[in-house]
Write a protein that holds these residues in place. Structure first.
Motif, short mmCIF file in Angstrom:
data_model
loop_
_atom_site.label_atom_id
_atom_site.label_comp_id
_atom_site.label_asym_id
_atom_site.label_seq_id
_atom_site.Cartn_x
_atom_site.Cartn_y
_atom_site.Cartn_z
N ALA A 1 0.84 -1.19 0.00
CA ALA A 1 0.00 0.00 0.00
C ALA A 1 0.88 1.24 0.00
O ALA A 1 2.05 1.19 0.39
CB ALA A 1 -0.93 0.00 1.21
N VAL B 1 -4.41 0.98 -1.81
CA VAL B 1 -4.14 -0.45 -1.66
C VAL B 1 -3.94 -1.12 -3.03
O VAL B 1 -4.75 -0.94 -3.95
CB VAL B 1 -5.30 -1.14 -0.92
N ALA C 1 -5.95 -1.27 5.57
CA ALA C 1 -5.54 0.09 5.21
C ALA C 1 -6.24 1.11 6.10
O ALA C 1 -5.64 2.12 6.50
CB ALA C 1 -5.85 0.36 3.74
#
Length: 217
Positions: free
Chosen positions: A11, A54, A88
């Motif tokens: 990410a 992501v 995330a």
């Protein structure tokens, strides 16, 4: 800054000192790349949000050609992708977290309506119905997810000339409770990538501002 989520998925993250909220970004089918590195940094700075984008194809070595990427989508698992989006959200470390996605990522925004983790969701031209070539046992229908989830917290930003958002599907989107803003004559991917022929500068500016206002609630 690149990070690795607990799942092992890559990410991109930017954390300002005192963010107003967190924002997770679900990229398009072309994955994390400089476009999203710049977007994460820009939105973190301009919107004062902790932002994390992501990678949608973790662990895959895919070329920048459309055919192998289209072929890879049916092998993705909705539950795995939602897990990565949740991780995330944990990484941005804010009490309030929104979700925003583009194209394929916009489709995952629709599917994420089932998750209470995201306070508000902004989907840019997400596929309303699963394309035939993407169908598999691990890919659910976006409208089915919306009907099971909280469609009222989803803003759909679409173009009227986009084959992935035909009028009858947009009607279904509204019927399940999704909020829709349509841009007349806009084609697929009109807002997030200025290098694409479908990009429309004024509509892009308007769509991003509407997304910001929606996410802030």
């Amino acid at each position: 800054m690149r990070i690795t989520l607990p799942s092992g998925t890559t990410a991109e993250i930017s954390l300002p000192p005192n963010p107003t909220m967190g924002l997770v970004i679900a990229p398009d089918i072309w994955s994390l790349r400089p476009l999203y590195d710049e977007m994460v940094e820009r939105l973190s700075r301009d919107w004062n949000m902790a932002v994390c984008a992501v990678e949608p194809f973790p662990g895959r070595e895919l070329t920048m050609e459309i055919e192998p990427r289209f072929a890879a989508v049916p092998t993705l698992h909705d539950s795995h992708h939602l897990r990565d989006l949740h991780e995330a959200a944990d990484a941005v470390a804010t009490s309030r977290v929104g979700l925003m996605g583009f194209c394929m990522g916009g489709m995952y925004c629709f599917k994420s309506a089932v998750s209470p983790r995201f306070a508000r969701i902004a989907s840019f031209y997400g596929m309303i119905r699963l394309p035939e070539k993407w169908r598999s046992a691990t890919q659910g229908e976006p409208l089915e997810y919306l009907s099971r989830g909280d469609a009222a917290k989803v803003l759909a930003l679409i173009g009227t000339a986009d084959p992935y958002t035909p009028p009858d599907a947009v009607s279904e989107l509204r019927n399940v409770g999704c909020n829709v803003v349509a841009y007349e004559g806009a084609e697929h991917a009109f807002a997030h990538d200025a290098t694409r022929p479908s990009y429309r500068k004024d509509d892009a500016r308007d769509a991003f501002e509407r997304a910001r206002e929606w996410l802030l609630g």
